[in-house]
Write a protein that holds these residues in place. Structure first.
Motif, mmCIF file in Angstrom:
data_model
loop_
_atom_site.group_PDB
_atom_site.id
_atom_site.type_symbol
_atom_site.label_atom_id
_atom_site.label_comp_id
_atom_site.label_asym_id
_atom_site.label_seq_id
_atom_site.Cartn_x
_atom_site.Cartn_y
_atom_site.Cartn_z
ATOM 1 N N GLU A 232 68.835 -57.383 9.194
ATOM 2 C CA GLU A 232 68.170 -56.113 9.462
ATOM 3 C C GLU A 232 67.000 -55.901 8.503
ATOM 4 O O GLU A 232 65.920 -55.475 8.898
ATOM 5 C CB GLU A 232 69.190 -54.980 9.316
ATOM 6 N N ARG A 233 67.213 -56.237 7.237
ATOM 7 C CA ARG A 233 66.161 -56.069 6.224
ATOM 8 C C ARG A 233 64.938 -56.910 6.585
ATOM 9 O O ARG A 233 63.806 -56.425 6.561
ATOM 10 C CB ARG A 233 66.691 -56.488 4.844
ATOM 11 N N ILE A 235 64.063 -58.228 9.542
ATOM 12 C CA ILE A 235 63.396 -57.813 10.781
ATOM 13 C C ILE A 235 62.528 -56.583 10.529
ATOM 14 O O ILE A 235 61.367 -56.519 10.952
ATOM 15 C CB ILE A 235 64.424 -57.539 11.900
ATOM 16 N N GLU A 236 63.081 -55.644 9.786
ATOM 17 C CA GLU A 236 62.333 -54.428 9.482
ATOM 18 C C GLU A 236 61.042 -54.760 8.738
ATOM 19 O O GLU A 236 59.963 -54.272 9.067
ATOM 20 C CB GLU A 236 63.202 -53.505 8.621
ATOM 21 N N LEU A 237 61.195 -55.634 7.739
ATOM 22 C CA LEU A 237 60.059 -56.061 6.929
ATOM 23 C C LEU A 237 58.971 -56.676 7.812
ATOM 24 O O LEU A 237 57.800 -56.321 7.732
ATOM 25 C CB LEU A 237 60.574 -57.096 5.926
ATOM 26 N N GLU A 239 58.574 -56.445 11.115
ATOM 27 C CA GLU A 239 58.032 -55.533 12.124
ATOM 28 C C GLU A 239 57.068 -54.529 11.500
ATOM 29 O O GLU A 239 56.203 -53.986 12.179
ATOM 30 C CB GLU A 239 59.165 -54.829 12.882
ATOM 31 N N ASP A 240 57.213 -54.298 10.207
ATOM 32 C CA ASP A 240 56.272 -53.431 9.501
ATOM 33 C C ASP A 240 55.051 -54.198 9.017
ATOM 34 O O ASP A 240 54.267 -53.694 8.209
ATOM 35 C CB ASP A 240 56.950 -52.768 8.291
#
Ligand code: ADP
Ligand code: MG
Length: 484
Positions: A232-233, A235-237, A239-240
């Motif tokens: 999750e970490r 993917i978030e990174l 996608e940002d």
């Protein structure tokens, strides 16, 4: 965007040798600090390491179990770094020529499907000591008992695609090493721990993403949780618009997150070189063949035998072969009662339920395999019915009798199959229940099937649970229908 997870594991297995990999000091767990480290483990000047042959044999057995190549020659290297729990200033490991080459481990997922995971290699190395952070009033203590304990590091290819697959892989390794008897596999005591490498990539992309390595995860559950957080970490990174950096992270089970420990720039330069104190290990074919000929039946073979020869379902076969204790227990129950399917049902049903409730492992079961087998045999030969069997099981569990037969005798649980005796009880119940009989008589015939339950219950109660339920059902139906 759809993301795909990529995972590779480096599993450290503590080998169950009695002495250390290069010295005669004991490896027993739980001793007073610094009572089991000798001059060799401390790397004092003038000492020479001597390779423990038992560690070599264990590593080779593992290699054979995963159908790996076993190279003729392997070499120990020094991995140089400074840390207080490493008094020698280097760890003796195998960097370039490991003892076990490429192999393969088959994993089984919860839905019963299997998948091969490639092992890149496995190498021998020594463990370090332990830093102690408590009880030293702001200072750090060091316990060197663990220094020099033999480890087998098993490095997978990045073949896993989910946290579940990673946990299944770890379980497969655990079951192989415990079947082989080369490790106690006790994760709570650190006998098995792993570094989890995780990256993500857009689905369909061939190139791997940049990975993070989560160090020293020591339970199946933590592996899953650490991966879930890390995926999750990342993917978030991404996608940002950010980038994953290659780094070492630590999993904190209390906060359920991973935290950065050191980045690649801060990584050590280990200056590996072959250890001048140790000769290359040369294994001849006869030695390897001897180990191969003496391998025990392994989890995958056992699973296949349970399925093909005993006729168990794929699921039952996989659960019952998961650990050697479980498999041995099941086989003894089966041998005593002579019915594999019934044995499987009882081990996974009544027994597993009771063990779970009291948080016991099968090795500590209060009911022995022989006792359970004898109980199941009494169900199969109709001495007792299913309800009484549960009672007998509970009594065995509580230590109220040495055997199923003793308990059946003492508690009068023998099944009543004598038609005359059952009929007498039925007549009594019918005589005592005029209202229910009237209801039964007035009901539509297709509703009567359900209403019979009341009468069955009364008769079973009158027999203290010992009447044969099938006979009760049949006889009741005849008698009641005769009244309609
Ligand atoms: P290093 O030489 O830095 O130790 P390796 O190539 O030996 O790196 O890989 C170490 C572990 O990391 C192996 O288990 C491997 O499967 C895994 N790994 C390598 N690349 C990736 C990646 N991109 N994503 C996930 N795991 C990876
Ligand atoms: Mg590595």
């Amino acid at each position: 965007m759809q993301w795909e997870t990529v995972i590779g594991l480096e599993v450290h297995v503590q080998l169950a040798t009695r002495s250390k990999i290069f010295s005669g000091a004991s490896t027993a767990f739980g001793a007073e600090p610094n009572t089991q480290a000798c001059a060799v483990d401390l790397g004092l000047p003038g000492v020479l390491p001597v390779l423990n042959e038992a560690a070599v044999a264990m590593a080779v057995k593992f290699g054979l179990a995963i159908h790996a190549e076993i190279p003729e020659v392997s070499v120990f290297d020094r991995k140089n770094y400074f840390y207080p729990d490493l008094p020698k200033g280097y760890q003796t490991s195998q960097m370039y020529q490991p003892i076990v080459g490429a192999g393969e481990v088959e994993i089984t997922l919860e839905d019963g499907t299997t998948k091969p995971i490639r092992v890149h290699h496995a190498h021998l190395e020594e463990d370090a000591g332990k830093s102690l952070h408590e009880d030293f009033h702001g200072m750090t203590g060091v316990d060197l008992n663990r220094a020099g304990t033999p480890l087998l590091e098993i490095v997978s290819e990045p073949d896993m695609r989910s946290a579940k697959e990673a946990a299944a892989y770890l379980k497969a390794i655990h079951s192989i090493v415990t079947y082989l008897g080369i490790s106690d596999g006790n994760m709570a005591e650190g006998s098995m721990r792993c570094d989890v490498n995780v990256s993500v990539r857009p689905k369909g992309q061939e190139a791997f993403g940049t990975r993070a390595e989560i160090k020293n995860v020591n339970s199946f559950r933590f592996v899953e949780r650490a991966i879930a957080f890390e995926v999750e970490r990342q993917i978030e990174l991404l996608e940002d618009g950010g980038k994953v950096v290659q780094e070492t992270r630590l999993f904190d089970p209390e906060r359920d997150e991973t935290r950065s420990m050191r980045t690649k720039e801060e990584a050590n330069d280990y200056r590996y070189f072959p250890c001048p104190d140790l000769l290359p290990v040369v294994l001849d074919k006869a030695y390897i063949d001897h180990l191969r000929d003496n391998l025990p039946e392994l989890p995958a073979e056992k699973r296949a035998r349970f399925e093909n020869e005993l006729g168990l379902s794929a699921y039952d076969a996989s659960v019952l072969s998961a650990t050697r204790e479980m498999a041995d227990y099941f086989e003894e129950v089966k041998d005593v009662c002579r019915d594999a399917k019934q044995a499987a049902n009882w081990v996974q049903g009544e027994l597993a339920g009771a063990l779970n409730r009291e948080n016991l492992s099968i090795a500590n079961s209060p009911v022995s395999a022989r006792q359970l087998g004898e109980l199941v045999a009494r169900v199969i030969d109709d001495t007792i019915n299913g309800k009484a069997a549960k009672q007998v099981f509970q009594a065995l569990w509580n230590g109220q009798g040495a055997s199923a037969d003793d308990i059946i005798e003492a508690q009068g649980l023998k099944q009543v199959t004598d038609t005359g005796a059952i009929e007498a009880m039925i007549d009594q119940v019918i005589a005592d229940s005029p209202a229910q009989v009237a209801q039964y008589r007035d009901a539509e015939p297709d509703k009567r099937g359900k209403m019979i339950g009341y009468f069955v219950g009364q008769v079973m109660k009158a027999s203290r649970g010992t009447a044969n339920p099938q006979q009760v059902n049949e006889l009741l139906r005849q008698k009641l229908d005769a009244l309609c």
